[in-house]
Scaffold this active site. Structure first.
Site, short mmCIF file in Angstrom:
data_model
loop_
_atom_site.label_atom_id
_atom_site.label_comp_id
_atom_site.label_asym_id
_atom_site.label_seq_id
_atom_site.Cartn_x
_atom_site.Cartn_y
_atom_site.Cartn_z
N ASN A 146 0.89 -1.42 0.08
CA ASN A 146 0.02 0.13 0.04
C ASN A 146 0.95 1.33 -0.02
O ASN A 146 0.41 2.28 0.53
CB ASN A 146 -0.98 -0.12 1.34
CG ASN A 146 -0.32 -0.36 2.63
OD1 ASN A 146 0.95 -0.13 2.68
ND2 ASN A 146 -0.99 -0.30 3.54
N ARG A 284 3.41 7.31 11.25
CA ARG A 284 2.92 7.00 12.57
C ARG A 284 2.91 8.23 13.49
O ARG A 284 3.58 8.99 13.56
CB ARG A 284 4.11 5.94 13.15
CG ARG A 284 3.87 4.37 12.50
CD ARG A 284 2.44 3.85 12.70
NE ARG A 284 2.50 2.44 12.06
CZ ARG A 284 2.09 2.17 10.86
NH1 ARG A 284 1.44 3.21 10.16
NH2 ARG A 284 2.12 1.07 10.29
N GLN A 313 -4.63 3.90 18.37
CA GLN A 313 -5.45 3.60 17.51
C GLN A 313 -6.51 2.56 17.86
O GLN A 313 -6.02 1.47 18.30
CB GLN A 313 -5.05 3.53 16.01
CG GLN A 313 -4.43 4.72 15.45
CD GLN A 313 -4.06 4.44 13.94
OE1 GLN A 313 -3.46 5.30 13.51
NE2 GLN A 313 -4.00 3.32 13.52
N HIS A 332 -7.12 6.47 10.26
CA HIS A 332 -6.17 5.77 9.53
C HIS A 332 -6.59 4.91 8.21
O HIS A 332 -6.99 3.79 8.32
CB HIS A 332 -5.18 4.69 10.39
CG HIS A 332 -4.05 4.21 10.01
ND1 HIS A 332 -2.99 3.55 10.70
CD2 HIS A 332 -3.53 4.35 8.66
CE1 HIS A 332 -2.17 3.30 10.02
NE2 HIS A 332 -2.18 3.77 8.77
P1 NDP Z 1 10.37 1.92 3.05
O1 NDP Z 1 10.94 1.10 4.12
O2 NDP Z 1 10.50 2.02 1.68
O3 NDP Z 1 10.87 3.44 3.71
C1 NDP Z 1 11.32 3.95 4.86
C2 NDP Z 1 12.46 4.77 4.52
O4 NDP Z 1 12.62 5.45 6.03
C3 NDP Z 1 13.75 4.25 4.46
O5 NDP Z 1 14.28 5.07 3.03
C4 NDP Z 1 14.67 4.60 5.58
O6 NDP Z 1 15.90 4.85 5.39
C5 NDP Z 1 14.16 5.52 6.15
N1 NDP Z 1 14.30 6.08 7.59
C6 NDP Z 1 14.30 5.17 8.56
N2 NDP Z 1 14.78 5.69 9.60
C7 NDP Z 1 14.85 7.04 9.38
C8 NDP Z 1 15.29 8.14 10.08
N3 NDP Z 1 15.57 8.08 11.58
N4 NDP Z 1 15.37 9.40 9.36
C9 NDP Z 1 15.16 9.45 8.14
N5 NDP Z 1 14.80 8.34 7.30
C10 NDP Z 1 14.53 7.28 7.66
O7 NDP Z 1 8.90 1.90 3.76
P2 NDP Z 1 7.44 2.80 3.19
O8 NDP Z 1 8.15 3.90 2.44
O9 NDP Z 1 6.61 1.91 2.36
O10 NDP Z 1 6.69 3.08 4.37
C11 NDP Z 1 7.18 4.04 5.44
C12 NDP Z 1 6.55 4.31 6.56
O11 NDP Z 1 4.97 4.75 6.12
C13 NDP Z 1 5.96 2.55 7.10
O12 NDP Z 1 7.15 2.09 7.98
C14 NDP Z 1 4.72 2.76 7.88
O13 NDP Z 1 5.26 3.22 9.52
C15 NDP Z 1 4.14 3.91 7.23
N6 NDP Z 1 3.14 3.50 6.31
C16 NDP Z 1 1.79 4.32 6.66
C17 NDP Z 1 0.88 3.52 6.29
C18 NDP Z 1 -0.68 4.18 6.35
O14 NDP Z 1 -1.81 3.56 5.86
N7 NDP Z 1 -0.75 5.34 6.80
C19 NDP Z 1 0.60 2.49 4.94
C20 NDP Z 1 1.97 1.79 4.70
C21 NDP Z 1 2.90 2.51 5.61
P3 NDP Z 1 17.01 3.60 4.98
O15 NDP Z 1 16.37 2.55 4.32
O16 NDP Z 1 17.88 4.13 4.12
O17 NDP Z 1 17.59 3.23 6.45
#
Ligand code: NDP
Length: 398
Positions: A146, A284, A313, A332
Protein backbone atom coordinates in the site's frame (compact mmCIF):
# COMPACT_ATOMS: atom_id res chain seq x y z
CA UNK A 1 -3.58 -24.42 13.46
CA UNK A 2 -5.53 -21.55 14.95
CA UNK A 3 -5.36 -18.19 13.21
CA UNK A 4 -6.60 -15.07 14.97
CA UNK A 5 -7.41 -12.18 12.67
CA UNK A 6 -8.11 -8.76 14.20
CA UNK A 7 -9.89 -6.47 11.74
CA UNK A 8 -11.84 -3.23 11.87
CA UNK A 9 -15.64 -3.23 12.18
CA UNK A 10 -17.95 -3.60 9.19
CA UNK A 11 -19.60 -0.43 7.83
CA UNK A 12 -22.29 0.86 10.21
CA UNK A 13 -24.96 0.18 7.55
CA UNK A 14 -23.69 -3.32 6.79
CA UNK A 15 -21.42 -4.77 4.11
CA UNK A 16 -21.79 -3.02 0.72
CA UNK A 17 -24.04 -4.75 -1.79
CA UNK A 18 -22.36 -2.97 -4.69
CA UNK A 19 -19.30 -0.81 -5.29
CA UNK A 20 -18.72 2.42 -7.26
CA UNK A 21 -16.06 0.84 -9.50
CA UNK A 22 -16.62 -2.55 -11.13
CA UNK A 23 -13.07 -3.68 -11.81
CA UNK A 24 -9.73 -2.57 -10.41
CA UNK A 25 -6.98 -1.58 -12.82
CA UNK A 26 -4.42 -4.35 -13.24
CA UNK A 27 -0.94 -3.48 -11.99
CA UNK A 28 1.94 -5.46 -13.47
CA UNK A 29 4.62 -4.83 -10.84
CA UNK A 30 5.87 -2.26 -8.33
CA UNK A 31 8.12 0.58 -9.63
CA UNK A 32 11.35 -1.07 -8.46
CA UNK A 33 10.46 -4.28 -10.28
CA UNK A 34 9.27 -6.21 -7.21
CA UNK A 35 6.35 -8.47 -8.08
CA UNK A 36 2.92 -8.00 -6.57
CA UNK A 37 1.63 -10.65 -4.11
CA UNK A 38 1.28 -13.94 -5.97
CA UNK A 39 -0.60 -16.56 -3.95
CA UNK A 40 -1.58 -19.79 -5.71
CA UNK A 41 -5.22 -18.67 -5.63
CA UNK A 42 -7.55 -16.12 -4.05
CA UNK A 43 -11.14 -16.56 -2.86
CA UNK A 44 -12.27 -12.95 -3.14
CA UNK A 45 -13.10 -10.42 -5.80
CA UNK A 46 -10.51 -7.60 -5.89
CA UNK A 47 -12.23 -4.32 -5.06
CA UNK A 48 -14.50 -5.76 -2.35
CA UNK A 49 -14.26 -4.72 1.28
CA UNK A 50 -11.87 -7.28 2.78
CA UNK A 51 -10.34 -5.41 5.72
CA UNK A 52 -13.41 -5.44 7.97
CA UNK A 53 -14.64 -8.33 10.10
CA UNK A 54 -17.01 -9.84 7.51
CA UNK A 55 -14.43 -9.41 4.74
CA UNK A 56 -12.09 -11.75 6.70
CA UNK A 57 -9.28 -10.84 4.26
CA UNK A 58 -10.89 -13.46 2.02
CA UNK A 59 -9.17 -16.20 4.04
CA UNK A 60 -11.92 -18.41 5.56
CA UNK A 61 -12.44 -20.88 2.69
CA UNK A 62 -8.71 -21.41 2.19
CA UNK A 63 -7.97 -21.87 5.89
CA UNK A 64 -10.93 -24.13 6.71
CA UNK A 65 -10.42 -26.32 3.64
CA UNK A 66 -6.89 -26.88 4.89
CA UNK A 67 -8.07 -27.90 8.36
CA UNK A 68 -7.27 -24.68 10.19
CA UNK A 69 -9.45 -22.62 12.52
CA UNK A 70 -10.02 -18.93 11.77
CA UNK A 71 -11.26 -16.54 14.47
CA UNK A 72 -12.03 -12.97 13.37
CA UNK A 73 -12.80 -10.14 15.77
CA UNK A 74 -12.58 -6.36 16.11
CA UNK A 75 -12.67 -6.50 19.93
CA UNK A 76 -9.03 -5.87 20.81
CA UNK A 77 -8.35 -3.25 23.51
CA UNK A 78 -10.42 -3.56 26.67
CA UNK A 79 -9.60 -5.92 29.53
CA UNK A 80 -11.05 -9.34 28.73
CA UNK A 81 -11.50 -8.49 25.02
CA UNK A 82 -12.16 -11.32 22.55
CA UNK A 83 -8.71 -10.99 20.97
CA UNK A 84 -6.94 -11.45 24.33
CA UNK A 85 -9.06 -14.49 25.18
CA UNK A 86 -8.42 -16.11 21.81
CA UNK A 87 -4.72 -15.23 21.71
CA UNK A 88 -3.68 -17.68 24.44
CA UNK A 89 -3.86 -20.74 22.16
CA UNK A 90 -3.36 -19.00 18.81
CA UNK A 91 -0.60 -20.05 16.40
CA UNK A 92 -0.72 -17.09 14.01
CA UNK A 93 -2.10 -13.62 14.60
CA UNK A 94 -2.99 -11.24 11.76
CA UNK A 95 -3.59 -7.54 12.42
CA UNK A 96 -3.79 -4.35 10.38
CA UNK A 97 -2.06 -1.05 11.25
CA UNK A 98 -5.40 0.75 10.73
CA UNK A 99 -6.92 -1.13 13.68
CA UNK A 100 -3.82 -2.46 15.36
CA UNK A 101 -3.93 -5.28 17.87
CA UNK A 102 -1.02 -4.06 20.00
CA UNK A 103 1.08 -7.14 20.59
CA UNK A 104 2.72 -5.99 23.80
CA UNK A 105 5.21 -8.14 25.70
CA UNK A 106 2.45 -9.20 28.09
CA UNK A 107 0.25 -10.38 25.22
CA UNK A 108 3.10 -12.14 23.42
CA UNK A 109 4.07 -13.93 26.63
CA UNK A 110 0.45 -15.00 27.19
CA UNK A 111 0.44 -16.73 23.79
CA UNK A 112 2.50 -19.86 24.36
CA UNK A 113 1.81 -21.32 20.90
CA UNK A 114 2.32 -18.11 18.92
CA UNK A 115 4.66 -18.62 15.96
CA UNK A 116 4.04 -15.67 13.68
CA UNK A 117 2.50 -12.19 13.65
CA UNK A 118 1.44 -11.03 10.19
CA UNK A 119 0.85 -7.35 9.49
CA UNK A 120 -1.80 -7.05 6.78
CA UNK A 121 -0.22 -3.85 5.48
CA UNK A 122 3.09 -2.12 6.23
CA UNK A 123 4.46 -0.99 9.61
CA UNK A 124 4.86 -3.56 12.38
CA UNK A 125 5.46 -1.07 15.19
CA UNK A 126 2.26 -2.30 16.89
CA UNK A 127 4.25 -5.44 17.73
CA UNK A 128 6.77 -5.26 20.58
CA UNK A 129 9.62 -6.36 18.34
CA UNK A 130 11.96 -6.98 21.25
CA UNK A 131 9.40 -9.30 22.87
CA UNK A 132 8.89 -11.06 19.52
CA UNK A 133 12.66 -11.52 19.25
CA UNK A 134 12.93 -12.82 22.83
CA UNK A 135 10.03 -15.24 22.37
CA UNK A 136 11.01 -16.39 18.85
CA UNK A 137 7.81 -15.12 17.28
CA UNK A 138 8.37 -14.27 13.61
CA UNK A 139 7.01 -10.93 12.36
CA UNK A 140 6.20 -10.33 8.70
CA UNK A 141 4.47 -7.58 6.72
CA UNK A 142 3.33 -7.14 3.11
CA UNK A 143 6.02 -4.75 1.93
CA UNK A 144 5.01 -2.35 -0.87
CA UNK A 145 1.35 -3.46 -0.86
CA UNK A 146 0.00 0.00 0.00
CA UNK A 147 3.02 2.33 -0.28
CA UNK A 148 1.65 3.99 -3.41
CA UNK A 149 -1.85 4.20 -1.94
CA UNK A 150 -0.30 6.26 0.86
CA UNK A 151 1.71 8.50 -1.45
CA UNK A 152 -1.48 9.36 -3.36
CA UNK A 153 -3.13 10.27 -0.05
CA UNK A 154 -0.15 12.47 0.86
CA UNK A 155 -0.36 14.39 -2.42
CA UNK A 156 -4.10 14.85 -1.83
CA UNK A 157 -3.38 16.19 1.65
CA UNK A 158 -0.62 18.57 0.52
CA UNK A 159 -2.98 20.13 -2.02
CA UNK A 160 -5.96 20.12 0.34
CA UNK A 161 -4.01 21.84 3.14
CA UNK A 162 -2.16 24.45 1.09
CA UNK A 163 -5.24 25.37 -0.94
CA UNK A 164 -7.46 25.14 2.21
CA UNK A 165 -9.93 22.75 0.61
CA UNK A 166 -11.71 21.65 3.80
CA UNK A 167 -12.79 25.17 4.70
CA UNK A 168 -14.10 25.85 1.19
CA UNK A 169 -16.02 22.55 1.07
CA UNK A 170 -17.59 23.28 4.45
CA UNK A 171 -18.81 26.71 3.26
CA UNK A 172 -20.67 25.02 0.40
CA UNK A 173 -22.13 22.32 2.65
CA UNK A 174 -23.30 25.00 5.08
CA UNK A 175 -25.20 26.76 2.24
CA UNK A 176 -22.74 29.70 2.04
CA UNK A 177 -20.92 31.55 -0.77
CA UNK A 178 -18.46 33.82 1.02
CA UNK A 179 -15.46 33.90 -1.32
CA UNK A 180 -13.21 35.98 0.92
CA UNK A 181 -13.78 33.59 3.83
CA UNK A 182 -13.00 30.74 1.47
CA UNK A 183 -9.68 32.08 0.16
CA UNK A 184 -8.14 33.95 3.06
CA UNK A 185 -5.84 30.97 3.80
CA UNK A 186 -5.56 29.55 0.26
CA UNK A 187 -2.26 29.37 -1.69
CA UNK A 188 -0.80 27.68 -4.77
CA UNK A 189 1.70 24.89 -4.17
CA UNK A 190 3.66 25.92 -7.27
CA UNK A 191 7.09 27.31 -6.39
CA UNK A 192 7.00 26.07 -2.78
CA UNK A 193 9.77 24.06 -1.12
CA UNK A 194 8.41 20.57 -0.50
CA UNK A 195 10.48 18.10 1.51
CA UNK A 196 10.19 14.58 2.81
CA UNK A 197 11.72 12.97 5.88
CA UNK A 198 12.61 9.56 4.39
CA UNK A 199 12.72 8.88 0.68
CA UNK A 200 11.81 5.19 0.80
CA UNK A 201 9.01 3.59 -1.19
CA UNK A 202 6.43 6.15 -0.04
CA UNK A 203 8.67 9.20 0.37
CA UNK A 204 10.34 8.88 -3.03
CA UNK A 205 6.99 8.31 -4.72
CA UNK A 206 5.66 11.50 -3.12
CA UNK A 207 8.63 13.41 -4.57
CA UNK A 208 8.00 11.83 -7.97
CA UNK A 209 4.30 12.68 -7.85
CA UNK A 210 4.95 16.28 -6.72
CA UNK A 211 7.61 16.95 -9.40
CA UNK A 212 5.10 18.01 -12.12
CA UNK A 213 3.75 20.72 -9.78
CA UNK A 214 6.91 22.79 -10.41
CA UNK A 215 8.01 22.85 -6.79
CA UNK A 216 11.51 22.65 -5.25
CA UNK A 217 12.03 19.18 -3.85
CA UNK A 218 14.05 18.25 -0.75
CA UNK A 219 14.69 15.08 1.23
CA UNK A 220 16.45 13.72 4.28
CA UNK A 221 17.12 10.01 4.80
CA UNK A 222 19.55 7.83 6.71
CA UNK A 223 21.07 6.84 3.38
CA UNK A 224 21.51 9.19 0.44
CA UNK A 225 19.81 8.19 -2.82
CA UNK A 226 21.88 7.31 -5.90
CA UNK A 227 22.91 10.47 -7.75
CA UNK A 228 20.81 9.61 -10.83
CA UNK A 229 17.66 9.44 -8.68
CA UNK A 230 18.49 12.85 -7.21
CA UNK A 231 19.10 14.30 -10.68
CA UNK A 232 15.88 12.85 -12.11
CA UNK A 233 13.82 15.03 -9.76
CA UNK A 234 16.35 17.79 -9.07
CA UNK A 235 16.42 16.92 -5.36
CA UNK A 236 18.23 18.77 -2.60
CA UNK A 237 19.59 16.37 0.02
CA UNK A 238 19.70 17.47 3.68
CA UNK A 239 22.01 15.67 6.05
CA UNK A 240 19.82 16.56 9.01
CA UNK A 241 16.11 16.80 9.63
CA UNK A 242 16.73 20.26 11.16
CA UNK A 243 18.21 21.54 7.92
CA UNK A 244 15.23 20.30 5.88
CA UNK A 245 12.51 21.65 8.16
CA UNK A 246 14.10 25.10 8.30
CA UNK A 247 13.61 25.68 4.55
CA UNK A 248 10.51 23.70 3.60
CA UNK A 249 6.99 25.11 3.23
CA UNK A 250 5.61 21.57 3.15
CA UNK A 251 7.16 18.84 5.30
CA UNK A 252 6.15 15.25 4.68
CA UNK A 253 6.97 12.48 7.17
CA UNK A 254 7.43 8.99 5.69
CA UNK A 255 9.91 7.18 7.96
CA UNK A 256 9.02 4.12 10.04
CA UNK A 257 8.39 4.47 13.77
CA UNK A 258 11.28 3.05 15.76
CA UNK A 259 13.40 4.22 18.67
CA UNK A 260 15.21 6.84 16.50
CA UNK A 261 12.03 8.44 15.19
CA UNK A 262 9.67 8.23 18.19
CA UNK A 263 8.81 11.81 19.26
CA UNK A 264 11.12 13.18 16.52
CA UNK A 265 8.83 16.18 15.98
CA UNK A 266 9.00 17.43 19.55
CA UNK A 267 8.63 21.05 20.67
CA UNK A 268 12.25 21.79 19.80
CA UNK A 269 12.16 20.43 16.23
CA UNK A 270 8.78 22.03 15.58
CA UNK A 271 10.21 25.38 16.71
CA UNK A 272 12.93 24.97 14.03
CA UNK A 273 10.34 24.48 11.25
CA UNK A 274 9.95 27.36 8.83
CA UNK A 275 7.22 29.69 10.13
CA UNK A 276 3.94 28.85 8.42
CA UNK A 277 4.96 25.37 7.25
CA UNK A 278 2.44 22.61 6.58
CA UNK A 279 3.21 19.16 8.03
CA UNK A 280 1.84 15.90 6.62
CA UNK A 281 2.29 12.68 8.58
CA UNK A 282 1.00 9.37 7.28
CA UNK A 283 3.89 7.44 8.85
CA UNK A 284 3.00 6.94 12.52
CA UNK A 285 1.34 9.17 15.14
CA UNK A 286 4.07 8.66 17.72
CA UNK A 287 6.66 10.36 15.49
CA UNK A 288 5.00 13.69 16.29
CA UNK A 289 4.50 15.01 19.81
CA UNK A 290 0.78 15.34 20.28
CA UNK A 291 0.66 18.42 22.51
CA UNK A 292 3.55 20.24 20.80
CA UNK A 293 1.89 20.01 17.37
CA UNK A 294 -1.49 21.16 18.71
CA UNK A 295 0.23 24.15 20.38
CA UNK A 296 2.09 25.05 17.16
CA UNK A 297 -1.20 25.09 15.23
CA UNK A 298 -2.83 27.23 17.93
CA UNK A 299 0.03 29.76 17.78
CA UNK A 300 0.12 29.75 13.96
CA UNK A 301 3.76 28.66 13.82
CA UNK A 302 2.54 25.67 11.80
CA UNK A 303 -0.16 26.54 9.23
CA UNK A 304 -1.68 23.11 8.87
CA UNK A 305 -1.27 19.50 9.92
CA UNK A 306 -2.74 16.53 8.09
CA UNK A 307 -2.29 12.81 8.08
CA UNK A 308 -4.07 9.64 9.03
CA UNK A 309 -1.94 8.19 11.79
CA UNK A 310 -2.63 8.61 15.50
CA UNK A 311 -1.46 7.06 18.71
CA UNK A 312 -3.04 4.99 19.94
CA UNK A 313 -5.60 3.69 17.46
CA UNK A 314 -8.49 4.05 17.58
CA UNK A 315 -7.72 7.55 18.83
CA UNK A 316 -9.47 8.29 22.14
CA UNK A 317 -12.55 10.48 21.57
CA UNK A 318 -10.87 13.37 23.40
CA UNK A 319 -7.57 13.13 21.47
CA UNK A 320 -6.35 16.72 21.11
CA UNK A 321 -5.77 16.34 17.34
CA UNK A 322 -9.51 15.89 16.75
CA UNK A 323 -10.15 19.51 17.75
CA UNK A 324 -6.94 21.45 16.99
CA UNK A 325 -7.23 24.28 14.41
CA UNK A 326 -6.30 23.88 10.73
CA UNK A 327 -5.95 20.13 10.72
CA UNK A 328 -6.95 17.79 7.92
CA UNK A 329 -6.79 14.47 9.74
CA UNK A 330 -8.56 11.33 8.59
CA UNK A 331 -8.81 8.09 10.53
CA UNK A 332 -6.06 5.69 9.47
CA UNK A 333 -7.25 5.08 5.91
CA UNK A 334 -4.57 5.95 3.37
CA UNK A 335 -3.23 2.40 3.10
CA UNK A 336 -6.56 0.62 3.18
CA UNK A 337 -8.31 1.80 0.04
CA UNK A 338 -10.24 -1.04 -1.60
CA UNK A 339 -7.38 -1.26 -4.10
CA UNK A 340 -4.79 -1.68 -1.34
CA UNK A 341 -6.93 -4.23 0.49
CA UNK A 342 -6.90 -6.58 -2.49
CA UNK A 343 -3.07 -6.47 -2.52
CA UNK A 344 -2.52 -7.02 1.18
CA UNK A 345 -5.19 -9.74 1.39
CA UNK A 346 -3.37 -11.54 -1.44
CA UNK A 347 -0.05 -10.90 0.33
CA UNK A 348 -1.31 -12.43 3.59
CA UNK A 349 -2.55 -15.46 1.64
CA UNK A 350 0.87 -15.78 -0.04
CA UNK A 351 2.60 -15.67 3.36
CA UNK A 352 0.26 -18.29 4.84
CA UNK A 353 0.68 -20.59 1.83
CA UNK A 354 4.47 -20.38 2.17
CA UNK A 355 4.29 -21.02 5.91
CA UNK A 356 2.00 -24.06 5.64
CA UNK A 357 3.94 -25.52 2.69
CA UNK A 358 7.29 -25.02 4.42
CA UNK A 359 8.49 -22.68 1.67
CA UNK A 360 10.54 -19.55 2.43
CA UNK A 361 8.60 -16.31 2.85
CA UNK A 362 9.94 -13.51 0.66
CA UNK A 363 12.88 -11.74 2.24
CA UNK A 364 11.19 -8.36 1.61
CA UNK A 365 8.34 -9.38 3.92
CA UNK A 366 10.43 -10.50 6.90
CA UNK A 367 10.91 -8.24 9.93
CA UNK A 368 11.79 -10.73 12.70
CA UNK A 369 12.79 -14.35 12.12
CA UNK A 370 14.30 -17.00 14.39
CA UNK A 371 14.73 -14.59 17.28
CA UNK A 372 16.37 -11.67 15.49
CA UNK A 373 15.66 -8.81 13.11
CA UNK A 374 15.99 -10.29 9.63
CA UNK A 375 15.20 -9.68 5.95
CA UNK A 376 13.83 -6.22 5.25
CA UNK A 377 13.37 -5.69 9.00
CA UNK A 378 17.10 -5.80 9.63
CA UNK A 379 17.44 -2.77 7.33
CA UNK A 380 14.39 -0.72 8.29
CA UNK A 381 13.69 -1.42 11.96
CA UNK A 382 15.56 -1.19 15.27
CA UNK A 383 15.19 -3.59 18.19
CA UNK A 384 13.00 -2.38 21.03
CA UNK A 385 9.34 -1.55 21.39
CA UNK A 386 7.10 1.32 20.34
CA UNK A 387 3.95 -0.10 21.93
CA UNK A 388 4.22 1.76 25.28
CA UNK A 389 0.99 3.62 26.11
CA UNK A 390 -1.14 1.56 23.69
CA UNK A 391 -3.55 0.65 26.51
CA UNK A 392 -5.05 4.15 26.04
CA UNK A 393 -6.80 2.75 22.92
CA UNK A 394 -9.34 1.18 25.32
CA UNK A 395 -10.67 4.72 25.99
CA UNK A 396 -12.27 4.93 22.54
CA UNK A 397 -16.06 4.72 22.74
CA UNK A 398 -17.93 3.63 19.63
P1 NDP B 1 10.39 2.01 3.23
O1 NDP B 1 11.06 0.99 4.08
O2 NDP B 1 10.41 1.85 1.76
O3 NDP B 1 10.97 3.46 3.54
C1 NDP B 1 11.30 3.89 4.81
C2 NDP B 1 12.44 4.90 4.68
O4 NDP B 1 12.62 5.53 5.94
C3 NDP B 1 13.77 4.27 4.30
O5 NDP B 1 14.31 4.97 3.20
C4 NDP B 1 14.58 4.46 5.57
O6 NDP B 1 15.94 4.69 5.32
C5 NDP B 1 14.00 5.74 6.11
N1 NDP B 1 14.32 5.99 7.51
C6 NDP B 1 14.31 5.14 8.54
N2 NDP B 1 14.66 5.77 9.68
C7 NDP B 1 14.89 7.06 9.34
C8 NDP B 1 15.29 8.20 10.07
N3 NDP B 1 15.55 8.12 11.38
N4 NDP B 1 15.44 9.37 9.42
C9 NDP B 1 15.20 9.45 8.09
N5 NDP B 1 14.83 8.39 7.33
C10 NDP B 1 14.66 7.21 7.96
O7 NDP B 1 8.88 2.08 3.77
P2 NDP B 1 7.60 2.74 3.11
O8 NDP B 1 8.02 4.00 2.43
O9 NDP B 1 6.80 1.75 2.35
O10 NDP B 1 6.76 3.06 4.43
C11 NDP B 1 7.25 4.00 5.39
C12 NDP B 1 6.37 4.01 6.62
O11 NDP B 1 5.09 4.51 6.29
C13 NDP B 1 6.06 2.61 7.20
O12 NDP B 1 7.10 2.18 8.07
C14 NDP B 1 4.78 2.86 7.95
O13 NDP B 1 5.05 3.31 9.27
C15 NDP B 1 4.13 3.97 7.17
N6 NDP B 1 2.99 3.48 6.40
C16 NDP B 1 1.76 4.05 6.65
C17 NDP B 1 0.64 3.57 6.00
C18 NDP B 1 -0.69 4.22 6.21
O14 NDP B 1 -1.71 3.61 5.88
N7 NDP B 1 -0.75 5.43 6.73
C19 NDP B 1 0.70 2.43 5.07
C20 NDP B 1 2.06 2.01 4.78
C21 NDP B 1 3.14 2.48 5.48
P3 NDP B 1 17.01 3.55 5.02
O15 NDP B 1 16.28 2.40 4.40
O16 NDP B 1 17.92 4.25 4.07
O17 NDP B 1 17.60 3.21 6.33
Amino acid sequence: MKILCVLYDDPTDGMPESYPVNTLPRLEKYPDGMSLPNPKAIDFTPGELLGSVSGELGLRKFLEENGHTLVVTSDKDTKGCVADKELVDTDIVISQPFWPYYLTRERIESAKKLKMAITAGIGSDHVDLQAAIDNKVDVVEVTYCNSRSVSEHIVMMILAMVRDYHNQHKIVNDGGWHIADAVKRSYDVEGMNVGTIAAGRIGYDVLRKMYPFDVHLHYNDRHRLPIEKEKELNLTYHETVESLVSVCDVINISCPLHSETENLFDEELISKCKKGAYVINTARGKIVNREAMAAALESGHISGYAGDVWFPQPAPNDHIWRKMPNHGMTPHTSGTSLSAQSRYAAGVREILECFFDGNPIRNEYIIVQNGDLAGMGAHSYSKGSATGGSEEAANFKK
